[in-house]
Design a protein around this motif. Structure first.
Motif, mmCIF file in Angstrom:
data_model
loop_
_atom_site.group_PDB
_atom_site.id
_atom_site.type_symbol
_atom_site.label_atom_id
_atom_site.label_comp_id
_atom_site.label_asym_id
_atom_site.label_seq_id
_atom_site.Cartn_x
_atom_site.Cartn_y
_atom_site.Cartn_z
ATOM 1 N N GLU A 42 15.656 -98.443 69.911
ATOM 2 C CA GLU A 42 14.637 -97.427 69.644
ATOM 3 C C GLU A 42 14.912 -96.283 70.625
ATOM 4 N N PRO A 43 15.869 -95.411 70.291
ATOM 5 C CA PRO A 43 16.291 -94.379 71.246
ATOM 6 C C PRO A 43 15.318 -93.203 71.311
ATOM 7 N N TYR A 44 15.287 -92.590 72.474
ATOM 8 C CA TYR A 44 14.568 -91.335 72.670
ATOM 9 C C TYR A 44 15.360 -90.500 73.677
ATOM 10 N N GLY A 45 15.142 -89.217 73.656
ATOM 11 C CA GLY A 45 15.841 -88.332 74.587
ATOM 12 C C GLY A 45 16.470 -87.164 73.864
ATOM 13 N N ARG A 46 17.651 -86.785 74.346
ATOM 14 C CA ARG A 46 18.282 -85.566 73.829
ATOM 15 C C ARG A 46 19.796 -85.677 73.918
ATOM 16 N N ILE A 47 20.480 -85.164 72.877
ATOM 17 C CA ILE A 47 21.938 -85.036 72.851
ATOM 18 C C ILE A 47 22.232 -83.595 72.473
ATOM 19 N N TRP A 48 23.156 -82.946 73.209
ATOM 20 C CA TRP A 48 23.425 -81.536 72.958
ATOM 21 C C TRP A 48 24.876 -81.190 73.266
ATOM 22 N N VAL A 49 25.317 -80.048 72.727
ATOM 23 C CA VAL A 49 26.605 -79.463 73.088
ATOM 24 C C VAL A 49 26.316 -78.223 73.918
ATOM 25 N N GLN A 50 27.258 -77.893 74.818
ATOM 26 C CA GLN A 50 27.031 -76.715 75.645
ATOM 27 C C GLN A 50 28.303 -75.922 75.870
ATOM 28 N N SER A 51 28.082 -74.670 76.244
ATOM 29 C CA SER A 51 29.155 -73.703 76.467
ATOM 30 C C SER A 51 29.603 -73.748 77.931
ATOM 31 N N PRO A 52 30.676 -73.019 78.268
ATOM 32 C CA PRO A 52 31.101 -72.961 79.675
ATOM 33 C C PRO A 52 30.020 -72.357 80.585
ATOM 34 N N TRP A 53 29.153 -71.521 80.038
ATOM 35 C CA TRP A 53 28.088 -70.909 80.838
ATOM 36 C C TRP A 53 26.764 -71.653 80.672
ATOM 37 N N LEU A 54 26.827 -72.897 80.154
ATOM 38 C CA LEU A 54 25.703 -73.838 80.058
ATOM 39 C C LEU A 54 24.669 -73.499 78.982
ATOM 40 N N GLN A 55 25.009 -72.644 78.024
ATOM 41 C CA GLN A 55 24.135 -72.449 76.872
ATOM 42 C C GLN A 55 24.169 -73.728 76.040
#
Length: 151
Positions: free
Chosen positions: A54-67
């Protein structure tokens, strides 16, 4: 003395340009555009009646400048956190448009354990992205694997 300061400034500026140039080169393979992906959640220690996380949280991709652009997010809603071994659960992949270069994939994902157990940590950290492929981010209690089909 002024000449030494100018020389040092030139060296620092050159190093910065080299670093930025390297980041831009690695990001060119992962330029802005669509990201096609699926996610597998793994918790080998899961012990409740269905043995599924039962997962919760966040998964994301980011740029070299942390966007950042989120690929998946879910709040911890305790006993109501849904069982989800794979995302999306209703198709082969999900789609997000990312308006920045992608150089890292990051995840902070917990797994809800109600009752006397503490919540597990499936993933916590980032990995570099160098194009389509399978990327696994581990935690002390499991892992999250993101299958990037197009990035």
């Amino acid at each position: 003395m002024r000449l030494n300061s100018v020389g040092r400034l030139a060296v620092v500026a050159s190093a910065a340009l080299l670093l930025l140039g390297g980041a831009a080169t690695s990001a060119q393979a992962s330029a802005p555009g669509p990201v096609l992906y699926s996610i597998d959640f793994s918790n080998p220690q899961e012990q409740d009646n269905n043995n599924l996380p039962e997962p919760y949280g966040r998964i994301w991709v980011q740029s070299p400048w942390l966007q950042q652009t989120a690929l998946w997010e879910h709040p911890d809603v305790d006993i109501n956190t849904p069982t989800l071994p794979r995302y999306p659960d209703d198709g082969p992949y999900a789609f997000r448009f990312v308006d920045h270069p992608v150089t890292e994939l990051c995840a902070q994902v917990g797994e809800d354990d109600t009752g006397i157990n503490r919540d597990d940590i499936l993933a916590d950290g980032c990995v570099p992205v160098d194009g389509p492929g399978d990327y696994t981010i581990s935690g002390p209690d499991g892992s999250v694997t993101v299958h990037l089909l197009d990035v």
